[in-house]
Design a protein around this motif. Structure first.
Motif, short mmCIF file in Angstrom:
data_model
loop_
_atom_site.label_atom_id
_atom_site.label_comp_id
_atom_site.label_asym_id
_atom_site.label_seq_id
_atom_site.Cartn_x
_atom_site.Cartn_y
_atom_site.Cartn_z
N PHE A 34 -57.70 10.06 33.45
CA PHE A 34 -56.99 9.68 34.52
C PHE A 34 -57.46 8.65 35.34
O PHE A 34 -58.78 9.11 36.01
N ALA A 40 -52.69 6.24 36.58
CA ALA A 40 -52.17 6.25 35.44
C ALA A 40 -53.20 6.71 34.41
O ALA A 40 -54.88 6.62 34.53
N LEU A 41 -52.91 7.55 33.48
CA LEU A 41 -54.18 7.81 32.78
C LEU A 41 -54.15 6.56 31.99
O LEU A 41 -53.54 5.37 30.84
N TYR A 279 -49.28 -1.26 31.84
CA TYR A 279 -49.23 -0.27 32.01
C TYR A 279 -48.20 -0.06 30.77
O TYR A 279 -47.16 -0.93 30.07
N LEU A 281 -44.90 3.10 30.10
CA LEU A 281 -44.03 4.35 30.52
C LEU A 281 -43.49 5.12 29.27
O LEU A 281 -42.95 4.59 28.69
N ASP A 285 -41.93 13.24 25.21
CA ASP A 285 -43.58 13.34 25.13
C ASP A 285 -43.95 13.46 23.85
O ASP A 285 -43.40 13.08 22.72
N VAL A 293 -49.41 14.01 26.11
CA VAL A 293 -48.14 13.26 27.86
C VAL A 293 -47.21 13.81 28.06
O VAL A 293 -46.07 13.25 26.21
N LYS A 294 -46.64 13.52 28.74
CA LYS A 294 -44.93 14.06 29.69
C LYS A 294 -44.28 12.70 29.29
O LYS A 294 -44.85 12.18 29.71
N ASP A 297 -44.47 9.45 32.12
CA ASP A 297 -45.65 9.98 32.87
C ASP A 297 -45.56 7.95 32.65
O ASP A 297 -45.13 7.79 31.50
N VAL A 299 -49.59 5.14 31.30
CA VAL A 299 -50.55 5.29 30.98
C VAL A 299 -50.57 3.03 31.02
O VAL A 299 -50.10 3.10 30.98
#
Length: 390
Positions: A34, A40-41, A279, A281, A285, A293-294, A297, A299
């Protein structure tokens, strides 16, 4: 977690490859991490980045539904995305692209002819920053006096797109978007009855033949091309020229052998790629490289790190004109692969021919700086390229 102050995305370097090299080194230790500055991750390894780019169902671009890109192809998946891409592919067909190339080559030649008789230049402001707009003005059949206004509109809109929830940039971004959209809508309406053979005519014809014509749909296509094809092309040009200037042996080969120039573009897009990452979304999961990663989130698919992953690119630190392994990810991958890539390639190749054929002794006048956020955009690059021409 990487603290904001320690983020590699805040660093400045004289070598564009150090950005990707540092991130790839981090990726050898952790598949994901992160980054507080990016919010973001970061996904760092090539196999994970490429897999996520292909999987739009889990790694979605639907967050673009807020802001100026809400009606554009980037914001959609499924049937709507497929429909829009099918239409876009028509006006980037091989036959249409060949016509565009015939118009772009003279523009590139004029761009660098303006530097004739000079012993030095700052390539970004003196040539590269204006060139993509001149291309679009010509291809779309727009008047030359739109150039400066068009660049101002695009800059305001892209700034808004990068921070769609920021009130400070939303108002001027919305105003610029409305003005650009109104301007383009008038042009589209005029093309409706008798589409020309330029890019605007191809856009109208493609929508008519696919049964999806409306002034608004064609206008959105024009605006999306302007947003995606101006600053990105400037940075793609800067990255390619900078990569060669920083690798004199490769530059000498490219100046002597034009057949190597397309290869140079691909290697530069790996070695100094301005598209640092994308990026996405997460919609359900998922496990990425050992990290859970849920859904919900964000990334950041770190293309810069993936480009220096030695599992995908042997000796990634070397700018290698003879590289044969690994397709670069600079235009993306999967369903959201850059639809304007054919046009970008034509523009960059024409510029390289015009520059290197005219100035084969070109070299950097002094070191330059590369950073994320160059020229105020969410890309990694430089704001200047001071060169000696003779």
């Amino acid at each position: 977690m990487i603290k904001a102050a320690d983020s590699r995305f805040r660093a400045v370097s004289a070598d564009p490859s150090s950005f990707g090299l540092d991130l790839a080194a981090l990726g050898r230790q952790h598949s994901t991490v992160f980054d507080e500055h990016m919010g973001a991750l970061l996904v760092l390894r090539h196999q994970d980045v490429s897999a996520a780019l292909r999987n739009h169902g889990t790694f979605s671009t639907s967050f673009y539904g807020v802001g100026p890109m809400a009606s554009m192809m980037i914001a959609h998946g499924g049937a709507e995305h497929t429909r829009q891409r099918r239409i876009h592919n028509r006006f980037f067909s091989p036959a249409a692209s060949a016509r565009y190339a015939a118009r772009i080559v003279p523009i590139a030649e004029r761009t660098f002819e303006r530097l004739a008789g000079r012993d030095r230049a700052e390539l970004v402001e003196d040539a590269l920053a204006r060139y993509p707009m001149e291309v679009f003005l010509d291809l779309l059949g727009l008047p030359n006096d739109l150039g400066d206004q068009g660049l101002e509109w695009v800059r305001a809109i892209v700034t808004w797109a990068g921070s769609p929830m920021s009130e400070q940039v939303a108002a001027p971004g919305q105003r610029a978007f409305d003005e650009l959209r109104a301007y383009c809508a008038e042009l589209v309406a005029k093309q409706r009855e008798n589409p020309s053979d330029n890019l605007l005519g191809e856009i109208v014809r493609a929508h008519l033949e696919e049964g999806g014509f409306s002034v608004d749909a064609c206008t959105v296509a024009v605006v999306s091309l302007l947003l995606g094809g101006l600053e990105t092309t400037i940075q793609m040009l800067s990255a390619t020229v900078a990569s060669l200037l920083l690798n004199p042996d490769a530059l000498e080969r490219v100046c002597k052998d034009p057949a190597l120039r397309d290869t140079a573009v691909d290697e530069a897009f790996r070695w100094a790629n301005p598209s640092a990452g994308l990026y996405r979304l997460v919609t359900s999961d998922v496990r990425i490289g050992g990290t859970d990663v849920k859904a919900g989130d964000m990334v950041y698919l770190c293309i810069a790190a993936a480009h220096f992953d030695e599992q995908a690119y042997p000796r990634p630190e070397v700018f290698d004109l003879d590289r044969r392994s690994g397709q670069h990810l600079g235009f993306g991958l999967g369903p959201h692969y850059c639809v304007g890539a054919p046009l970008a390639r034509i523009e960059v190749r024409a510029a390289l021919d015009a520059l290197f054929d005219r100035f084969p002794r070109i070299r950097l006048e002094r070191p330059v700086e590369f950073s994320y956020g160059a020229r105020g955009f969410v890309q990694h690059g430089t704001e200047e390229l001071p060169v000696l021409l003779t």
